[in-house]
Scaffold this active site. Structure first.
Site, PDB file in Angstrom:
ATOM      1  N   GLU A  33      -5.932 -10.206  -2.220  1.00  0.00           N
ATOM      2  CA  GLU A  33      -6.736 -10.150  -0.983  1.00  0.00           C
ATOM      3  C   GLU A  33      -8.221 -10.011  -1.300  1.00  0.00           C
ATOM      4  OE1 GLU A  33      -5.235  -7.197   1.779  1.00  0.00           O
ATOM      5  OE2 GLU A  33      -3.159  -7.620   1.264  1.00  0.00           O
ATOM      6  N   GLU A  61       0.825  -1.226   0.000  1.00  0.00           N
ATOM      7  CA  GLU A  61       0.000   0.000   0.000  1.00  0.00           C
ATOM      8  C   GLU A  61       0.853   1.268   0.000  1.00  0.00           C
ATOM      9  OE1 GLU A  61      -2.578  -0.708   3.357  1.00  0.00           O
ATOM     10  OE2 GLU A  61      -3.457  -2.470   2.423  1.00  0.00           O
TER      11      GLU A  61
HETATM   12  O1  G3I Z   1      -2.805 -11.527  17.737  1.00  0.00           O
HETATM   13  C1  G3I Z   1      -3.234 -10.414  18.551  1.00  0.00           C
HETATM   14  C2  G3I Z   1      -3.681 -10.901  19.880  1.00  0.00           C
HETATM   15  O2  G3I Z   1      -2.577 -11.466  20.560  1.00  0.00           O
HETATM   16  C3  G3I Z   1      -4.267  -9.715  20.648  1.00  0.00           C
HETATM   17  O3  G3I Z   1      -4.735 -10.140  21.883  1.00  0.00           O
HETATM   18  C4  G3I Z   1      -5.396  -9.073  19.857  1.00  0.00           C
HETATM   19  C5  G3I Z   1      -5.974  -7.841  20.559  1.00  0.00           C
HETATM   20  O4  G3I Z   1      -6.260  -6.813  19.639  1.00  0.00           O
HETATM   21  O5  G3I Z   1      -4.874  -8.666  18.626  1.00  0.00           O
HETATM   22  C6  G3I Z   1      -4.365  -9.718  17.842  1.00  0.00           C
HETATM   23  O6  G3I Z   1      -3.843  -9.143  16.690  1.00  0.00           O
HETATM   24  C7  G3I Z   1      -4.772  -8.711  15.724  1.00  0.00           C
HETATM   25  C8  G3I Z   1      -4.389  -9.420  14.423  1.00  0.00           C
HETATM   26  O7  G3I Z   1      -5.179  -8.923  13.370  1.00  0.00           O
HETATM   27  C9  G3I Z   1      -4.555 -10.931  14.496  1.00  0.00           C
HETATM   28  O8  G3I Z   1      -5.890 -11.272  14.637  1.00  0.00           O
HETATM   29  C10 G3I Z   1      -4.642  -7.198  15.554  1.00  0.00           C
HETATM   30  O9  G3I Z   1      -5.141  -6.554  16.705  1.00  0.00           O
HETATM   31  C11 G3I Z   1      -5.402  -6.741  14.345  1.00  0.00           C
HETATM   32  O10 G3I Z   1      -5.136  -5.361  14.111  1.00  0.00           O
HETATM   33  C12 G3I Z   1      -4.958  -7.538  13.135  1.00  0.00           C
HETATM   34  O11 G3I Z   1      -5.717  -7.101  12.027  1.00  0.00           O
HETATM   35  C13 G3I Z   1      -5.224  -7.453  10.752  1.00  0.00           C
HETATM   36  C14 G3I Z   1      -4.856  -6.174   9.995  1.00  0.00           C
HETATM   37  O12 G3I Z   1      -4.508  -6.492   8.662  1.00  0.00           O
HETATM   38  C15 G3I Z   1      -3.678  -5.446  10.632  1.00  0.00           C
HETATM   39  O13 G3I Z   1      -2.541  -6.256  10.668  1.00  0.00           O
HETATM   40  C16 G3I Z   1      -6.334  -8.201  10.023  1.00  0.00           C
HETATM   41  O14 G3I Z   1      -6.575  -9.446  10.660  1.00  0.00           O
HETATM   42  C17 G3I Z   1      -5.939  -8.428   8.576  1.00  0.00           C
HETATM   43  O15 G3I Z   1      -7.035  -8.973   7.865  1.00  0.00           O
HETATM   44  C18 G3I Z   1      -5.550  -7.104   7.938  1.00  0.00           C
HETATM   45  O16 G3I Z   1      -5.129  -7.391   6.641  1.00  0.00           O
HETATM   46  C19 G3I Z   1      -4.816  -6.280   5.793  1.00  0.00           C
HETATM   47  C20 G3I Z   1      -3.654  -6.684   4.917  1.00  0.00           C
HETATM   48  O17 G3I Z   1      -2.575  -7.094   5.715  1.00  0.00           O
HETATM   49  C21 G3I Z   1      -3.241  -5.542   3.987  1.00  0.00           C
HETATM   50  N1  G3I Z   1      -4.370  -5.086   3.221  1.00  0.00           N
HETATM   51  C22 G3I Z   1      -5.574  -4.744   3.963  1.00  0.00           C
HETATM   52  C23 G3I Z   1      -5.989  -5.896   4.874  1.00  0.00           C
HETATM   53  C24 G3I Z   1      -7.247  -5.541   5.664  1.00  0.00           C
HETATM   54  O18 G3I Z   1      -6.997  -4.480   6.549  1.00  0.00           O
END
Ligand code: G3I
Length: 301
Positions: free
Chosen positions: A206, A90
């Site tokens: 994605e 991005e």
């Molecule tokens: O694993 C931790 C856990 O230990 C913790 O207790 C919990 C509390 O918030 O968070 C967990 O991590 C989360 C992680 O997903 C795993 O589930 C993060 O908070 C959360 O922010 C994270 O979100 C991901 C996001 O990217 C940010 O990394 C989404 O699942 C994922 O679908 C999203 O994917 C992105 C692509 O990488 C790039 N393009 C857009 C896409 C959607 O936003």
């Protein structure tokens, strides 16, 4: 093909500035290898999912070393085992209003616009055989913002080709949305052709579509979602440079859209090819139909 949704991002891999935790991606790669699946690397450089220590630790004088060390450590660990790497994620965001269209990320603020090129050169030097991908969102719709994103992406890719920056493919995220009806298949195909003309491959990385604005009735909603998948993929797959299609998750049981785009009526979202019990949905068959209808790729390289 598997892709770690979070497990390879800095926030997961880098508990402290001098430690790496590869437990989760190692597990996933092992699972992939034991089950005859490929795995993608996602993502080496992004403005999101940075660790808590990042802002107080990374400064202009150490940023290039820290970014390069990260890329070298992660890419070398999995060298030869990953289908393709999302090297920079991005990077383009016309809404930040820079003339080059680049997103004003922490990396750009620390290293200037050259950080994108540096990241690709470092990844290529570490694993010269790897397929390196620029992964980008907001490329799909016939809207001024997406048009600006397409133009800035093409400009960057053209410059990279001229300067021999090792970028092998464009990843088109394809988070489609029920809020935006303006999809123009011809305009989108034309964009894909322009990328292909640079001798670059294209991956749909994605794919999903939120169902926020679609009917509550399950049969009706599933039908609309399926139609949208089919319409989009028919356009995308008509370009032979498109070599992969990955949805962002498989089953409605686990999708980021449940949290990011929940329905107002609170019904569970139905956005992926399988329902929450892993049963096939019309979306699966629509994706299969689009793939079946795509021009033959076997005679290509
Ligand atoms: O694993 C931790 C856990 O230990 C913790 O207790 C919990 C509390 O918030 O968070 C967990 O991590 C989360 C992680 O997903 C795993 O589930 C993060 O908070 C959360 O922010 C994270 O979100 C991901 C996001 O990217 C940010 O990394 C989404 O699942 C994922 O679908 C999203 O994917 C992105 C692509 O990488 C790039 N393009 C857009 C896409 C959607 O936003």
């Amino acid at each position: 093909m598997l892709v770690p949704e979070s497990e390879m991002k800095w926030a997961s891999l880098r508990p402290t500035p001098d430690k790496y935790d590869f437990t989760a991606p190692d597990w996933m790669l092992n699972f992939a290898q034991n089950n005859g699946l490929l795995m993608r690397g996602h993502t080496l450089v992004w403005h999101e999912a940075l660790p808590k220590w990042f802002p107080e630790t990374v400064i202009t004088t150490n940023a290039e070393r820290i970014m390069s060390e990260h890329i070298t450590t992660v890419v070398s660990r999995y060298a030869g085992k990953i289908h393709s790497w999302d090297v920079v994620n991005e990077a383009i965001n016309p809404w930040d209003k820079r003339s080059d269209g680049l997103r004003n990320t922490p990396w750009l603020k620390l290293l200037g616009p050259k950080y994108v090129e540096t990241a690709f050169r470092t990844a290529a030097a570490t694993d010269p055989g790897a397929m390196l991908v620029l992964n980008q969102n907001h490329l799909e719709y016939d809207t001024p913002g997406d048009e600006a994103t397409r133009n800035a992406t093409l400009n960057l890719l053209r410059r990279f080709k001229k300067d021999r920056v090792p970028v092998h493919a464009l990843g088109i995220e394809s988070h489609l949305t029920s809020s935006e009806p303006r999809f123009n298949a011809n305009r989108f195909r034309n964009f894909l052709k322009q990328v292909a003309d640079l001798d670059m491959k294209i991956l749909i990385t994605e794919l999903d579509i939120d169902d926020q604005k679609f009917a509550a009735d399950i049969a009706e909603r599933d039908k609309i979602v399926a139609e949208k998948y089919h319409e989009y993929l028919s356009a995308a797959l008509s370009e032979p440079a498109v070599i992969s299609v990955l949805t962002w998750g498989l089953s409605d049981r686990s999708t980021w859209l449940s949290g990011y785009k929940p329905r107002e009526d609170k019904l569970p979202v139905r956005v992926l090819p399988f329902d929450s019990n892993l049963n096939y949905k019309p979306a699966f068959h629509a994706i299969a139909k689009a793939i079946d209808g795509a021009p033959d790729r076997t005679r290509q390289r």
